[in-house]
Motif scaffolding. Structure first.
Motif, PDB file in Angstrom:
ATOM      1  N   ALA A   1      27.196 -36.744   3.941  1.00 40.01           N
ATOM      2  CA  ALA A   1      27.286 -37.687   2.829  1.00 40.01           C
ATOM      3  C   ALA A   1      27.176 -36.959   1.492  1.00 40.01           C
ATOM      4  CB  ALA A   1      26.199 -38.753   2.955  1.00 40.01           C
ATOM      5  N   PHE A   2      26.221 -36.031   1.405  1.00 39.34           N
ATOM      6  CA  PHE A   2      25.995 -35.302   0.160  1.00 39.34           C
ATOM      7  C   PHE A   2      25.925 -33.801   0.444  1.00 39.34           C
ATOM      8  CE2 PHE A   2      24.122 -39.487  -0.648  1.00 39.34           C
ATOM      9  CZ  PHE A   2      24.770 -39.825  -1.831  1.00 39.34           C
ATOM     10  N   GLU A   3      26.487 -33.033  -0.479  1.00 38.74           N
ATOM     11  CA  GLU A   3      26.353 -31.579  -0.469  1.00 38.74           C
ATOM     12  C   GLU A   3      25.790 -31.161  -1.818  1.00 38.74           C
ATOM     13  OE1 GLU A   3      30.118 -29.650   0.862  1.00 38.74           O
ATOM     14  OE2 GLU A   3      30.789 -31.723   1.180  1.00 38.74           O
ATOM     15  N   LEU A   4      24.990 -30.100  -1.812  1.00 40.99           N
ATOM     16  CA  LEU A   4      24.368 -29.608  -3.041  1.00 40.99           C
ATOM     17  C   LEU A   4      24.459 -28.093  -3.074  1.00 40.99           C
ATOM     18  CD1 LEU A   4      22.625 -30.248  -5.603  1.00 40.99           C
ATOM     19  CD2 LEU A   4      20.617 -29.867  -4.141  1.00 40.99           C
ATOM     20  N   TYR A   5      24.916 -27.549  -4.197  1.00 39.50           N
ATOM     21  CA  TYR A   5      25.097 -26.101  -4.316  1.00 39.50           C
ATOM     22  C   TYR A   5      24.478 -25.586  -5.612  1.00 39.50           C
ATOM     23  CZ  TYR A   5      28.432 -27.042  -0.619  1.00 39.50           C
ATOM     24  OH  TYR A   5      28.994 -27.456   0.564  1.00 39.50           O
ATOM     25  N   ASP A   6      23.918 -24.402  -5.519  1.00 38.40           N
ATOM     26  CA  ASP A   6      23.405 -23.681  -6.683  1.00 38.40           C
ATOM     27  C   ASP A   6      24.514 -22.747  -7.153  1.00 38.40           C
ATOM     28  OD1 ASP A   6      22.202 -21.986  -8.515  1.00 38.40           O
ATOM     29  OD2 ASP A   6      20.345 -21.770  -7.368  1.00 38.40           O
ATOM     30  N   LEU A   7      25.219 -23.130  -8.201  1.00 40.18           N
ATOM     31  CA  LEU A   7      26.381 -22.368  -8.643  1.00 40.18           C
ATOM     32  C   LEU A   7      26.010 -21.058  -9.322  1.00 40.18           C
ATOM     33  CD1 LEU A   7      28.666 -25.247  -9.973  1.00 40.18           C
ATOM     34  CD2 LEU A   7      28.713 -24.132  -7.734  1.00 40.18           C
ATOM     35  N   HIS A   8      24.754 -20.894  -9.713  1.00 36.84           N
ATOM     36  CA  HIS A   8      24.331 -19.622 -10.292  1.00 36.84           C
ATOM     37  C   HIS A   8      24.190 -18.549  -9.217  1.00 36.84           C
ATOM     38  CE1 HIS A   8      22.561 -21.162 -14.372  1.00 36.84           C
ATOM     39  NE2 HIS A   8      23.808 -21.526 -14.172  1.00 36.84           N
ATOM     40  N   THR A   9      23.620 -18.912  -8.077  1.00 34.64           N
ATOM     41  CA  THR A   9      23.390 -17.928  -7.008  1.00 34.64           C
ATOM     42  C   THR A   9      24.453 -17.994  -5.912  1.00 34.64           C
ATOM     43  OG1 THR A   9      21.981 -19.462  -5.761  1.00 34.64           O
ATOM     44  CG2 THR A   9      20.912 -18.065  -7.408  1.00 34.64           C
ATOM     45  N   ASP A  10      25.222 -19.069  -5.879  1.00 37.00           N
ATOM     46  CA  ASP A  10      26.181 -19.292  -4.796  1.00 37.00           C
ATOM     47  C   ASP A  10      27.463 -19.906  -5.362  1.00 37.00           C
ATOM     48  OD1 ASP A  10      27.301 -19.663  -2.247  1.00 37.00           O
ATOM     49  OD2 ASP A  10      26.250 -21.575  -1.926  1.00 37.00           O
ATOM     50  N   PRO A  11      28.189 -19.180  -6.211  1.00 40.39           N
ATOM     51  CA  PRO A  11      29.368 -19.762  -6.877  1.00 40.39           C
ATOM     52  C   PRO A  11      30.495 -20.134  -5.920  1.00 40.39           C
ATOM     53  CG  PRO A  11      29.241 -17.392  -7.275  1.00 40.39           C
ATOM     54  CD  PRO A  11      27.950 -17.780  -6.625  1.00 40.39           C
ATOM     55  N   CYS A  12      30.509 -19.562  -4.723  1.00 38.46           N
ATOM     56  CA  CYS A  12      31.554 -19.895  -3.752  1.00 38.46           C
ATOM     57  C   CYS A  12      31.169 -21.073  -2.860  1.00 38.46           C
ATOM     58  CB  CYS A  12      31.887 -18.680  -2.893  1.00 38.46           C
ATOM     59  SG  CYS A  12      32.668 -17.328  -3.800  1.00 38.46           S
ATOM     60  N   GLU A  13      29.974 -21.610  -3.052  1.00 39.65           N
ATOM     61  CA  GLU A  13      29.537 -22.810  -2.335  1.00 39.65           C
ATOM     62  C   GLU A  13      29.486 -22.611  -0.820  1.00 39.65           C
ATOM     63  OE1 GLU A  13      31.422 -26.353  -4.869  1.00 39.65           O
ATOM     64  OE2 GLU A  13      32.782 -24.651  -4.593  1.00 39.65           O
ATOM     65  N   TRP A  14      28.819 -21.560  -0.410  1.00 37.54           N
ATOM     66  CA  TRP A  14      28.652 -21.316   1.018  1.00 37.54           C
ATOM     67  C   TRP A  14      27.450 -22.061   1.599  1.00 37.54           C
ATOM     68  CZ3 TRP A  14      33.064 -19.733   2.264  1.00 37.54           C
ATOM     69  CH2 TRP A  14      33.730 -18.688   1.616  1.00 37.54           C
ATOM     70  N   HIS A  15      26.397 -22.245   0.814  1.00 32.15           N
ATOM     71  CA  HIS A  15      25.116 -22.692   1.349  1.00 32.15           C
ATOM     72  C   HIS A  15      24.748 -24.066   0.794  1.00 32.15           C
ATOM     73  CE1 HIS A  15      24.788 -18.614   2.828  1.00 32.15           C
ATOM     74  NE2 HIS A  15      24.958 -18.161   1.599  1.00 32.15           N
ATOM     75  N   ASP A  16      24.813 -25.069   1.650  1.00 32.26           N
ATOM     76  CA  ASP A  16      24.510 -26.442   1.266  1.00 32.26           C
ATOM     77  C   ASP A  16      22.988 -26.641   1.233  1.00 32.26           C
ATOM     78  OD1 ASP A  16      24.401 -29.162   0.869  1.00 32.26           O
ATOM     79  OD2 ASP A  16      25.184 -29.690   2.859  1.00 32.26           O
ATOM     80  N   LEU A  17      22.490 -27.071   0.063  1.00 31.78           N
ATOM     81  CA  LEU A  17      21.057 -27.243  -0.137  1.00 31.78           C
ATOM     82  C   LEU A  17      20.623 -28.704  -0.099  1.00 31.78           C
ATOM     83  CD1 LEU A  17      20.657 -24.778  -3.167  1.00 31.78           C
ATOM     84  CD2 LEU A  17      20.360 -24.271  -0.722  1.00 31.78           C
TER      85      LEU A  17
END
Length: 470
Positions: free
Chosen positions: A385-401
């Motif tokens: 339903a929701f995905e969350l990414y830290d674009l400072h440390t993970d700009p390619c959006e590999w790790h959903d937080l």
């Protein structure tokens, strides 16, 4: 200048694979925005936003015009505003927004032999531009829509690029995550398109300079969306949504300015109207970018930026890519809300399992990639339903937080902010009955395998059913 399917793959944005000296020079002479975004990563919705200053679900252009997706009504747009102000207006290349009557350009030029998916002669496009610029003393608005770098990625056309790149010369964008000789061959030809596009920009600017009007002409370069690699076009990833935005405004922009506010395609129309002294329409989501062009002190600006995905076309084989999503980002974090979570995402199958798009990654290439890449592709296939990414440390959006308990405050704050924006902009898919009603109609069209683009009597019911109050 609105090219096709190109993201930040330019040397002025730090891409090492290709040299783009003419765009680099335009950026050096003006202002380059580092965090510019499209509203929806497919052609028609993005172009509608550029021209109207509205998000796709606001104006109605939620999918491709070639499949009869259309605006709710003829909204005021850049050419209509400027025509009323005494400007000559022209468009070179495709519009791809409906109804076309909403954009009454004085002059339209298209060419299947010089500026199409099958043939690209950027010198001919530049000559047409020069002819229009020089055909009168009135102020002018010219929209140049180059065919590069849409598929097919043509290695060399009309002698450009003079020395094409090969697979050994390039690497794929990092956000693709996969690598193979096959993919690098495709990437090389994508960068060959980018190189030819840059040459075309140089020729356009030379025509403007020769006209003697360069010193009083605002030049804007912005693409419709990112490239058609896996996790690119038709997605809500950074690779799909981030766009180049360069502005040279003589007497206003300071040479060499680099600006990093969160900006969008919806800001283009207000900026143009500001340049010519016209007021922006009351209904509009954008703001003029003039305050950022001279490198001056910071101004109060938006803290959150939004984008969306709705639908692309109406083909049975890939279910029309109907998988609506909404995104919001702040300075650091990005939230994705998948409205049909729990169901498989047809866009992933379009690129991988079905290989409708051969520039996408095969399952074998995904399996050969690092584990975190494979996990991201699996999440793309069946999104939560929701995905969350830290674009400072993970700009390619590999790790959903999104499920990280330490991130719940940030996640919930972005969920609330996204909901507020959807309410403010009258997002029709906030209403479950409209979401599922559109889905039923769309699925029925796909199941019938109708070529609605060739049916002169076909109209999507949503165009009237979803239209916002005046």
């Amino acid at each position: 200048i609105v090219p096709e399917d190109t993201g930040l793959e330019l040397s002025c944005y730090g891409d090492p694979n290709v040299r783009t000296p003419h765009l680099d020079r335009l950026a050096a002479d003006g202002c380059r925005f580092t965090r510019a975004y499209v509203t929806q990563a497919v052609c028609s919705p993005g172009r509608a936003s550029i021209l109207t200053g509205l998000y796709p679900h606001e104006c109605g252009q939620i999918g491709l015009a070639s499949h009869k997706f259309a605006m709710y009504r003829p909204w005021p747009s850049v050419p209509t505003f400027l025509k009323q102000a005494g400007y000559r207006t022209a468009r070179l290349g495709k519009l791809h927004v409906l109804p076309e009557s909403a954009f009454a350009f004085d002059h339209v030029w298209t060419s299947s032999t010089a500026n199409s998916f099958g043939s690209r002669d950027v010198a001919e496009v530049a000559r047409e531009a020069g002819a229009f610029v020089n055909n009168g003393d009135e102020p002018f608005f010219l929209m140049v829509c180059n065919a590069d770098a849409h598929l097919p990625w043509l290695r060399q056309e009309a002698g450009l690029p003079r020395v094409p790149l090969n697979a050994d010369d390039v690497r794929l964008p990092s956000a693709v995550g996969c690598d193979s000789p096959r993919l690098r061959e495709h990437a090389a030809d994508y960068y060959n398109c980018v190189s030819r596009l840059d040459s075309g920009v140089g020729l356009l600017l030379a025509e403007l300079e020769a006209s003697g009007k360069a010193d009083e002409t605002l030049v804007i370069y912005v693409s419709d969306h990112g490239p058609q690699f896996s996790r690119g076009k038709c997605c809500v990833t950074e690779l799909a949504l981030q766009a180049p935005l360069i502005m040279r405004w003589p007497g206003v922009s300071m040479p060499g300015t680099v600006a990093d506010p969160l900006v969008s395609q919806v800001d283009v129309l207000p900026t143009i109207l500001d340049a010519v002294g016209l007021q922006s329409p009351a209904k509009g989501s954008g703001e003029s970018l003039r305050p950022f062009l001279d490198g001056g002190s910071a101004v109060q600006w938006r803290t959150h930026l939004f984008a969306e995905w709705n639908v692309s076309h109406s083909l049975k084989l890939d279910q029309g890519l109907f998988y609506p999503s909404r995104t919001v980002r702040d300075d650091r974090y990005k939230l994705v809300h998948n409205l049909l979570h729990g169901e498989a995402n047809p866009t992933e199958r379009y690129y991988t399992k079905q290989q409708r798009i051969d520039t996408g990654c095969t399952q074998q290439e995904i399996d050969a990639a690092p584990r975190h890449v494979g996990a991201a592709y699996a999440r793309w296939r069946n999104p939560p339903a929701f995905e969350l990414y830290d674009l400072h440390t993970d700009p390619c959006e590999w790790h959903d937080l999104a499920d990280d308990p330490t991130m719940c405050t940030i996640r919930d704050g972005l969920i609330d902010r996204l909901l507020t924006w959807r309410q403010e902009t009258q997002d029709p898919f906030l209403a479950p009955e409209k979401l599922m009603g559109f889905r039923r109609v769309h699925d029925r069209v796909c199941d019938q395998d109708r070529n609605v683009g060739r049916d002169p009597d076909f109209e999507w019911p949503y165009v009237s059913d979803f239209a916002p109050q005046a």
